[in-house]
Design an enzyme around this catalytic site. Structure first.
Site, PDB file in Angstrom:
ATOM      1  N   LYS A 296       0.826  -1.202   0.000  1.00  0.00           N
ATOM      2  CA  LYS A 296       0.000   0.000   0.000  1.00  0.00           C
ATOM      3  C   LYS A 296       0.863   1.255   0.000  1.00  0.00           C
ATOM      4  O   LYS A 296       1.853   1.334   0.735  1.00  0.00           O
ATOM      5  CB  LYS A 296      -0.918  -0.026   1.231  1.00  0.00           C
ATOM      6  CG  LYS A 296      -1.928   1.104   1.300  1.00  0.00           C
ATOM      7  CD  LYS A 296      -2.872   0.897   2.482  1.00  0.00           C
ATOM      8  CE  LYS A 296      -3.892   2.031   2.565  1.00  0.00           C
ATOM      9  NZ  LYS A 296      -4.851   1.829   3.672  1.00  0.00           N
TER      10      LYS A 296
ATOM     11  N   SER B 216      -9.268   2.975   2.224  1.00  0.00           N
ATOM     12  CA  SER B 216      -8.143   3.505   1.478  1.00  0.00           C
ATOM     13  C   SER B 216      -7.243   2.442   0.866  1.00  0.00           C
ATOM     14  O   SER B 216      -6.337   2.758   0.093  1.00  0.00           O
ATOM     15  CB  SER B 216      -7.312   4.411   2.391  1.00  0.00           C
ATOM     16  OG  SER B 216      -6.784   3.678   3.476  1.00  0.00           O
TER      17      SER B 216
ATOM     18  N   SER C 187     -10.660   1.140   6.319  1.00  0.00           N
ATOM     19  CA  SER C 187      -9.833   1.309   5.126  1.00  0.00           C
ATOM     20  C   SER C 187      -9.370   0.001   4.507  1.00  0.00           C
ATOM     21  O   SER C 187      -8.998  -0.040   3.338  1.00  0.00           O
ATOM     22  CB  SER C 187      -8.603   2.162   5.460  1.00  0.00           C
ATOM     23  OG  SER C 187      -8.965   3.512   5.577  1.00  0.00           O
TER      24      SER C 187
END
Length: 499
Positions: free
Chosen positions: A74, A149, A173
């Protein structure tokens, strides 16, 4: 193929890590332009590392349990040699000098970091788009959001671009994109995976977690990356021992609580109907499946304050220096936090403690609680966030995430499991909650539930159709205004991650 099958194939010399990497790169070249899940690549290094892994498997001396498995990291997390842009023009330069401990542990286990995965700007919001890399589309329909996210990670997994990806989670997220893309996302208890970039080291609201396409793969990854770090005071060096071996929990022994709306939250009626249908599938096979009252207190107000203080700790100084460098979501969190007092903060932490204790009392005798993960199906990525659900307007951009962020308040583990398709044939995800440090029991329960769901095509993990992604149906990079640069690094050593 699953990671467990890939590792078995390496061991049997049916194929090599180099051949796997070549297959991943071929698939990425064909499908990633349509979903824009993977951003910066370390292809040359990955090719070299795959060759080394191939030789180790040939000699019968693998480096670790993930030797030769390509992964995505990520883009809020450092991976040596790759940029950590946070999706922000402010940090689109240069490359990380070292790995985040979670990433370092995965490399130590033999994983090959192939690429970074896309995020919303600074991880704020559950819709993955930013001015550096563009938007990430859902593999089931790239015109729709992949969530966020950890949206790039979820989309990359759903499209089979890489077998494993990292994620992180404050208010959902990791779990929300897993649900919207039909993969597995695990939010562990705060002590399980060290998070030394958390801006407030003593707050457990933000955690790191693994993402995969099924439970067994996720467990392999979790065991590889769990562990403590001296810069994360909440982490524990022995916590990984909790998940080394899961307890024996047959499906028929499970005692499950059920809450379809986490204390009265609005849901799209079709999501509510789908959730009830999944509970009806599970209930006959378990020892107990009963409603549980999760109206635990002033959960939304407490989360607002805890989230805002985390954003203030991470971004307030930089925002005051250059507010134009931050998008509207980060600004909204900071502006909210600046209106709060020490009294507010004290109340929020006390209320969080009360919420935990009420949850513990209601969990007595139960192994896990079943809930929906997202209150709506994937929506167009051009829409910033969900502003209304079943006639109820949302008062701030992240309010639609309450099904997940309310669970974050207890500090215990939670997991999103793919559970077939919901409205419009799009992925539907179940959420399971467990008590603090109850990671092993929750994971064992989730594994049993997954095995049941996989027996029926109606409830098994859905798969996107690659034919719908070639040629790309939409230009997801059209919104890029500040593309990444290989120019000089600008210092951001003190930048935390609030997500």
């Amino acid at each position: 193929m699953t990671v467990t099958a890939l590792i078995a194939g390496f061991a049997a010399r049916a194929f090599t890590p180099s051949e796997l990497l070549e297959a991943c790169l071929d698939r990425i070249s064909r499908l990633n332009p349509a979903i824009n899940a993977l951003t910066a690549f370390a292809t040359e290094r990955a090719v070299a590392e795959a060759a080394h892994a191939s030789r180790r498997w040939q000699q019968g001396t693998p480096l670790g349990p993930l030797d030769g498995i390509p992964i995505g990291v990520k883009d809020l997390q450092d991976a040596e040699g790759l940029p950590t842009t946070h999706g922000s023009p402010r940090f689109r330069f240069g490359a990380a000098k070292s790995d985040l401990p979670m990433v370092a542990r995965l490399r130590h286990a033999g994983a090959i970091v192939l690429a970074k995965t896309n995020v919303p700007e600074f991880g704020a919001g559950a819709n993955t788009l930013n001015p550096v890399w563009g938007a990430t589309g859902n593999p089931f329909d790239p015109r729709l959001t992949a969530g966020g996210s950890s949206g790039g990670s979820a989309a990359a997994l759903a499209a089979d671009l890489v077998p494993l990806c990292t994620g992180s989670d404050t208010g959902g997220s990791l779990r929300v994109p897993a649900a919207l893309c039909g993969v597995v996302g695990f939010r562990p208890s705060a002590d399980l995976i060290a998070h030394p970039t958390r801006p407030m080291g003593w707050s457990a609201i933000s955690v790191l977690g693994p993402m995969a396409r099924n439970m067994e793969d996720m467990l392999l990854m979790l065991r590889a990356c769990a562990g403590g770090n001296i810069d994360d005071p909440l982490s524990c060096s022995t916590a990984a021992e909790r998940v080394t071996k899961l307890p024996d929990m047959p499906l028929q022994s499970l005692r499950l609580g059920v809450s379809e709306d986490f204390g009265g939250l609005p849901l799209d009626p079709a999501i509510r109907e789908t959730f009830r249908a999944r509970v009806a599938v599970i209930a006959p096979h378990v020892a107990e499946c009963r409603p549980i009252d999760l109206n635990l207190g002033e959960m939304d107000s407490a989360f607002d304050i805890l989230r805002a203080e985390s954003f203030l700790a991470a971004f307030d100084d930089a925002h005051r220096e250059a507010p134009e460098a931050f998008g509207p979501h980060v600004t909204a969190n900071l502006n909210l936090g600046r209106t709060m007092t020490l009294t507010d903060r004290g109340w929020a932490h006390a209320e969080q403690t009360r919420i935990l204790r009420r949850f513990n009392a209601r969990m007595a005798g139960l192994d896990a609680v079943l809930l929906p993960t997202a209150p709506v199906s994937p929506f167009p990525w051009t829409q910033s966030h969900v502003s209304e659900i079943d006639g109820q307007k949302m008062d701030i951009y992240y309010r639609w995430l309450a099904l997940t962020y309310r669970g974050s308040l207890m500090g215990g583990p939670s997991i999103a499991l793919p559970a077939g398709r919901g409205p419009q044939g799009l992925p539907f995800g179940l959420q399971l909650l467990g008590p603090v440090c109850g990671d092993a029991r929750l994971l064992a329960a989730a594994r049993a539930v997954e095995a049941l769901l996989e027996q029926d095509s109606e409830t098994a993990r859905p798969r996107p159709d690659p034919a719908r992604l070639v040629p790309p149906p939409v230009d997801l990079r059209a919104i890029v205004t500040h593309p990444p640069s290989t120019g000089h690094t600008i210092g951001h050593d003190n930048l935390g991650t609030a997500v």
